[in-house]
Design a protein around this motif. Structure first.
Motif: not given
Ligand code: 6R9
Length: 656
Positions: A317, A392-395, A421-423, A520, A529, A532, A534
């Motif tokens: 991010t 961002v990062g998790e639900p 995601q990072t990917e 999600i 997670n 936020g 991984r």
């Molecule tokens: C950008 C970032 C990715 C993983 C992803 C998922 C979770 C990220 C989310 C979310 C629910 C959202 N994730 N954003 N779950 N709602 N808006 O976080 O990248 O560190 O690679 O993590 O995070 O599980 O697969 P990264």
């Protein structure tokens, strides 16, 4: 599970206001649908047009997407550009004197730096890197505090074509060494010391420790930014160099290295389901397009915005929405060195008021902790400048969403819940704030051109309400190109055989609701997670087992009110199972051990000692049972395949 149930019942809809919709870059569902239709009808044409509009090319591309060597896709491969040129040089005529970064230090002091000044700093540092012999394609590890200089370091690498690999400043020496070694980096950029929440963060000392460990021999130089006002760090003659001494005599001009669109831009390591972190490799052209188009669509960027993404540059991010996206689009952005709770839990809100932030992007875990520490604090600050909020990062749980919406956003600001995601490199599923009505807890609809779906084990789309695996059906420009040094793992992890190698498997489970909104639910692999971030359960297990006391360890997650998930470790020692005071002492020792091996973020919140772990007759640890125990729930599953059922009782009563 309670969080999933409450999410499932959430059906309130928050459409954009009329005023917001009219002014938005993508206006109304008509606007959103028109873009989707364009992407559906002519996928390559859709992306090509955006790439020509938003990116400045040195040499225009003719080829758009090359799928011949799938899943190793190429985008715009005969085009040439430089991302640092796109972030800096191209703004100099029109906005050279515009503030690029408002930096606020931990102690509350702040400074502004213009695009012209940032450009000069990047050129000087890029020249300094060249003078140290850094060339196109070399790997440079950046282990820095969140700062203007971290952005300068990244931009400078990009300017000369060196591949940066930023390692979050909270990672330990061992984790840093692993990344240096995997990337075979030749140079590390760090600071003498960082400061967060009033406390020093020893960065150079950790680099020294990492470089003392076997496997870091590729490093020739360490450049040290003098963040803290002292020279009180060890300096190795011939290897270590001060940032300010290297740059002071360098010219403030540096011709960018013109890169092929598919040349690697950076590697960023992220946790996977096996022990070794994956070096996610991104390239130049497609990645830049992803960052730009989402700044425009999701953050609805307009001139005059003050953008603030609170993520550290050590995470994706911070790459896409601090270092690259905001600069590429010419925004003024806030970069904040400190933590949300220092000097008090009103820090974010006072900074929004002070810098007149319009667009604020943070993580659910931060929101939850700030609610807990001071639900009324936002009311003490003038937050009327805000127009968009992001997460961002998790639900995000609906309760936190509603608080964010009402108390922080004054029921005026759309919330963009961005799944990516990072990917993926850039936002993938998120509401376009002037178009898509939001629902608390849902990241809503895929962005135009992102072909997301949810499928069952056979790869068939699931019905609304049914959980399945989140997949992306077509390659997109900002996607990961490979795993550094491990193309096979890239294929296996993201384009598995079970889906004929055709679908990108995100690793998340999700479901559609009756409106086609995506919810999600969490990871399907062994990835936790935590706040936020991984973390691979295997990474933590490997760290635990590396301790001389430990015979075996299994790590699972359990729901946590603020962090989302907490780390629970089940540990079997080589000695007899400890109890009482001894158990507490060893648990503390193991926590410190994990902090030292990986970093504080990976420390188990709870440790349970057992004589053994629950295993199947074939010797597999039954993690699903451990997850039930960690949650403190009754085991209702079939345990008949278990070799040693008595162990469950022991583990149930051993929380520390
Ligand atoms: C950008 C970032 C990715 C993983 C992803 C998922 C979770 C990220 C989310 C979310 C629910 C959202 N994730 N954003 N779950 N709602 N808006 O976080 O990248 O560190 O690679 O993590 O995070 O599980 O697969 P990264």
């Amino acid at each position: 599970m309670s969080t999933i149930d409450s999410v499932l019942q959430e059906n309130r809809l928050f459409p954009p206001s009329e005023d917001f919709r009219i002014k938005a870059n993508v206006s109304g569902m008509e606007g959103y649908n028109a873009l989707c239709e364009k992407a559906n009808n002519d996928y390559e044409g859709f992306w090509a047009e955006l790439a020509r509009d938003l990116v400045t090319w040195k040499k225009p591309f003719n080829k758009v997407l090359d799928e011949t060597n799938a899943p190793f896709f190429k985008w715009f491969e005969d085009g040439e550009l430089n991302i640092s040129y796109n972030c800096l040089d191209r703004h100099l005529d029109a906005r050279g004197d515009k503030t690029a970064i408002i930096f606020e230090a931990d102690d509350g002091s702040s400074k502004h730096i213009t695009y012209r000044q940032l450009h000069a700093q990047v050129c000087q540092f890029a020249n300094a890197l060249k003078a140290q012999g850094v060339k196109k394609g070399d790997r440079v590890v950046i282990y820095m505090p969140h700062s203007i200089e971290a952005v300068v370091a990244m931009q400078s690498c990009a300017r000369i074509g060196a591949i940066h690999s930023v390692v979050f400043g909270g990672f330990s020496a061992g984790a840093l060494r692993d990344r240096i070694q995997d990337a075979a980096a030749t140079l590390v950029i760090t600071a003498n010391e960082g400061v967060r929440g009033g406390k020093p963060v020893p960065l150079k000392a950790v680099v020294d420790e990492a470089l003392g460990l076997e496997g870091s021999e590729s490093i020739k130089n360490v450049i040290v930014y003098r963040r803290a006002d002292h020279d009180n760090v060890a300096f190795k003659a011939g290897r270590d160099l001060w940032w300010h001494e290297l740059t002071q005599s360098q010219p403030a001009q540096c011709e960018p290295e013109w890169m092929n669109a598919e040349d690697p831009l950076f590697i960023l390591y992220t946790s996977g389901s096996t022990g070794k972190p994956k070096g996610i490799q991104h390239t130049t052209g497609g990645y830049l397009l992803g960052a730009l188009v989402t700044m425009k669509w999701v953050f609805d960027y307009r001139e005059g915005d003050v953008y603030w993404c609170t993520a550290d540059v050590g995470w994706i991010t911070g790459h896409s929405y601090v270092c690259y996206g905001p600069l590429a689009i010419g925004a003024t952005q806030v970069v904040f060195e400190g933590v949300p709770t220092y000097p008090d839990a009103g820090r974010f809100w006072s900074m929004i008021a002070k810098h007149k932030v319009t667009t604020f992007y943070t993580a659910p875990t931060a929101i939850r902790s700030l609610i807990k520490l001071g639900a009324d604090l936002p009311k003490q600050h003038d937050l009327s400048s805000l127009r968009i909020l992001g997460t961002v990062g998790e639900p995000i749980n609906p309760e936190a969403w509603i608080w964010y919406y009402e108390v922080v956003g004054g029921s005026r600001c759309p919330i963009v819940d961005t799944w990516w995601q990072t990917e993926t490199g850039a936002n993938m599923i998120a509401p376009l704030p002037g178009a898509v009505a939001t629902k608390p807890g849902s990241c809503t609809l895929p962005l135009p051109g992102i072909m997301a779906d949810i499928v069952d084990e056979a790869g068939a789309p699931v019905d609304p309400g049914k959980g399945g695996a989140l997949v992306i059906k077509r390659p997109w420009p900002s996607m990961v190109r490979t795993i550094w040094n491990d193309a096979e793992r890239f294929k296996k992890t993201y384009f598995p055989e079970e889906f004929n190698g055709k679908l990108y498997l995100a690793g998340d489970s999700a479901h559609f609701d009756e409106n086609g909104y995506i919810w999600i639910m969490g990871r399907i692999d062994d990835v936790l997670n935590v706040s936020g971030h991984r973390l691979g359960t295997m990474e933590i297990e490997s760290a635990l087992v590396a301790n001389p006391l430990v015979a075996e360890a299994a790590v699972v997650g359990k729901p946590h009110e603020i962090k989302g998930e907490a780390v629970v470790a089940f540990v079997v020692l080589k000695q007899a199972r400890p109890e009482g005071e001894e158990a507490r002492r060893i648990a503390k020792e193991l926590r410190e051990w994990v902090a030292h091996e990986i970093g504080k973020i990976a420390q188990p919140d709870e440790i349970r000692f057992g004589d053994n772990l629950p295993k199947t007759r074939s010797g597999k640890i039954m993690r699903r049972l451990l997850r039930v125990i960690a949650k403190g729930e009754e085991i209702t599953q079939d345990v008949s395949t278990l070799e040693n059922p008595a162990i469950l009782d022991q583990l149930r009563h051993s929380a520390l």
